[in-house]
Design an enzyme around this catalytic site. Structure first.
Site, PDB file in Angstrom:
ATOM      1  N   TYR A 197      -2.554   0.406   9.867  1.00 30.53           N
ATOM      2  CA  TYR A 197      -2.071  -0.082   8.447  1.00 30.53           C
ATOM      3  C   TYR A 197      -1.248   0.221   7.834  1.00 30.53           C
ATOM      4  O   TYR A 197      -0.444  -0.855   7.006  1.00 30.53           O
ATOM      5  CB  TYR A 197      -3.260   0.223   8.053  1.00 30.53           C
ATOM      6  CG  TYR A 197      -3.502  -0.106   7.023  1.00 30.53           C
ATOM      7  CD1 TYR A 197      -4.360  -1.443   6.323  1.00 30.53           C
ATOM      8  CD2 TYR A 197      -3.817   0.733   5.814  1.00 30.53           C
ATOM      9  CE1 TYR A 197      -3.977  -2.054   4.437  1.00 30.53           C
ATOM     10  CE2 TYR A 197      -3.953   0.519   4.062  1.00 30.53           C
ATOM     11  CZ  TYR A 197      -3.581  -0.753   3.841  1.00 30.53           C
ATOM     12  OH  TYR A 197      -3.712  -1.122   2.477  1.00 30.53           O
ATOM     13  N   LYS A 254       2.035  -2.856   7.234  1.00 32.19           N
ATOM     14  CA  LYS A 254       1.885  -2.285   5.329  1.00 32.19           C
ATOM     15  C   LYS A 254       4.074  -2.898   5.454  1.00 32.19           C
ATOM     16  O   LYS A 254       4.615  -3.676   4.032  1.00 32.19           O
ATOM     17  CB  LYS A 254       1.173  -2.441   4.156  1.00 32.19           C
ATOM     18  CG  LYS A 254      -0.053  -2.895   3.998  1.00 32.19           C
ATOM     19  CD  LYS A 254       0.135  -3.706   3.735  1.00 32.19           C
ATOM     20  CE  LYS A 254      -1.379  -4.336   2.834  1.00 32.19           C
ATOM     21  NZ  LYS A 254      -1.561  -5.176   2.372  1.00 32.19           N
ATOM     22  N   SER A 282       0.391  -1.029  -0.279  1.00 25.08           N
ATOM     23  CA  SER A 282      -0.104   0.034  -0.075  1.00 25.08           C
ATOM     24  C   SER A 282       1.544   1.325  -0.057  1.00 25.08           C
ATOM     25  O   SER A 282       2.042   1.724   1.282  1.00 25.08           O
ATOM     26  CB  SER A 282      -0.879  -0.190   1.247  1.00 25.08           C
ATOM     27  OG  SER A 282      -1.133   1.594   0.785  1.00 25.08           O
TER      28      SER A 282
END
Length: 329
Positions: free
Chosen positions: A141, A145, A117
Site C-alpha cells: 500500500y 502511494k 499517505s
C-alpha cells in the site's frame, strides 16, 4: 470550477465533496462502490458509478461534466491487507492512477490533488516526520502511494501545463456530517465502537512503549480538516499559485492509544477499562507528522481536538445504527 473526486462515495472522499460544494465549487463523483456508499453522495452531485480502471468511464466523467481538475482519493487503502493482496493493491492504486492520468492528458485536464499517505515513510526512526524524511514504505500500500506520487512528478515533466500536489497523512477520524462515518473494518475507531456496541472490551496492544503513558502515540486528524485542506490545495492549483510537490497533514504532537480510549469512554458514556494485549510486531513507539508546510500554504490547522474527533465519530456511528447501514455494492 468543477472538480472530479475519485472515490467520492467513500468516507474521506464524501467529506471532500461536501467541502467543495460548501466552498461554492462544483463536484462530480466517480466511485465503483467497492468500499463507498451511494448514500454518501449528495443528491445534487453527479455520480458516475465506475472504477477508475475503466478508461471510458473516466473520460465520460471528465468531459461530460466540464471538469477542470481532479481530487484523486480513490484507492485500495488497507496497508495490512495489501501484504496479502499486492497485485490487487498495485492494480487499484498504480494502474488506476495511470488510467486517470492518461484520460486527463487526452481531455486536457491538467490539475490534480492526490490524496497520498504517510505510509510512504514506513516506520521511520524519528519522532516527527517531515516531507524530507526518507521514504521507506513497509507495505505494498505504501509503495503504491509512493509510485503514484512518482507518476505525478513524471507527468509534470512531460506536460508543461500539468500541475499537482500530494497530501500525506496518517489516521483520519471523526465526522463532519451526521450521514458520513468510517465503515472500514480495519480502522481503530470503528473497531472500538463496534466492540463497545457489542458489549465487549477494547484492547490496547502493549503498554510498555517508550511514551509518557506506555502506549503507542500516533497522528490523528479530523476528516473535515483534511477535506478542507484538499479544497484549499485545489483552489491554489486553479489560481496558478506555487505549491510543494507534497505536504504532510499532521498534528505535530499526536495522541496515545490510552488517551483515545479515555476519550472513547467519555464520548460514548460507556465506562470501560481496556484490556492490555501483547505488542504487535513492528509497532513503533511514536509516529507523528509535522504540518508546518501545509499550515503555511494550505491553511492547515487542527481545528478539532481529540474529544471532538471521538464525539463526532460516535454521533455519526450512532445515527448510522438507528438508520439502515449503507451497503457497499
Amino acid at each position: 470550477m468543477t472538480w472530479l473526486v475519485t472515490g467520492g462515495a467513500g468516507y474521506i472522499g464524501s467529506h471532500v465533496v461536501r467541502a467543495l460544494t460548501a466552498a461554492g465549487l462544483g463536484a462530480v463523483v466517480i466511485d465503483d462502490l467497492s468500499s463507498g456508499h451511494p448514500g454518501f453522495v449528495p443528491d445534487d452531485v453527479p455520480f458516475v458509478r465506475a472504477s477508475i480502471l475503466d478508461a471510458e468511464a473516466v473520460r465520460h466523467a471528465l468531459t461530460g461534466h466540464a471538469v477542470d481538475g481532479v481530487i484523486h482519493v480513490a484507492g485500495f487503502k488497507y496497508a495490512g491487507v495489501s501484504v496479502e493482496r499486492p497485485l490487487h493493491t498495485y492494480t487499484q492504486n498504480v494502474t488506476g492512477t495511470v488510467t486517470l492520468l492518461q484520460q486527463m492528458a487526452e481531455t486536457g485536464v491538467d490539475k490534480i490533488v492526490f490524496s497520498s499517505s504517510a505510509a510512504v515513510y514506513g516506520a521511520p526512526d524519528v519522532d516527527l516526520v517531515t516531507e524530507d524524511t526518507p521514504k521507506q514504505p513497509a507495505s505494498p500500500y505504501g509503495e503504491s502511494k509512493l509510485v503514484a506520487e512518482w507518476l505525478l512528478a513524471d507527468q509534470a515533466k512531460a506536460r508543461d501545463s500539468f500541475v499537482h500536489t500530494s497530501l500525506r497523512y496518517f489516521n483520519v477520524v471523526g465526522s463532519g456530517h451526521p450521514r458520513l462515518y468510517d465503515t472500514s473494518p480495519h480502522n481503530l475507531f470503528p473497531i472500538v465502537f463496534d466492540t463497545l456496541l457489542a458489549g465487549g472490551t477494547p484492547t490496547i496492544f502493549g503498554d510498555d512503549y517508550d511514551t509518557p503513558d506506555g502506549t503507542n502515540v500516533r497522528d490523528y486528524v479530523h476528516v473535515a480538516d483534511l477535506a478542507a485542506a484538499h479544497v484549499v490545495a485545489a483552489t491554489r492549483l486553479a489560481a496558478g499559485r506555487a505549491v510543494e510537490p507534497a505536504y504532510n497533514l499532521g498534528s505535530g504532537d499526536g495522541s496515545s492509544v490510552r488517551e483515545i480510549m479515555t476519550a472513547m469512554a467519555r464520548a460514548t458514556k460507556i465506562d470501560f477499562t481496556p484490556a492490555i494485549g501483547a505488542r504487535r510486531p513492528g509497532d513503533p513507539d511514536r509516529i507523528v507528522a509535522n504540518g508546518d508546510l501545509a499550515a503555511r500554504d494550505l491553511d492547515w490547522t487542527m481545528r478539532h481536538d481529540l474529544l471532538d474527533m471521538v464525539t463526532s465519530a460516535w454521533q455519526a456511528r450512532q445515527a448510522a445504527t438507528e438508520a439502515p447501514r449503507p451497503a457497499a455494492q
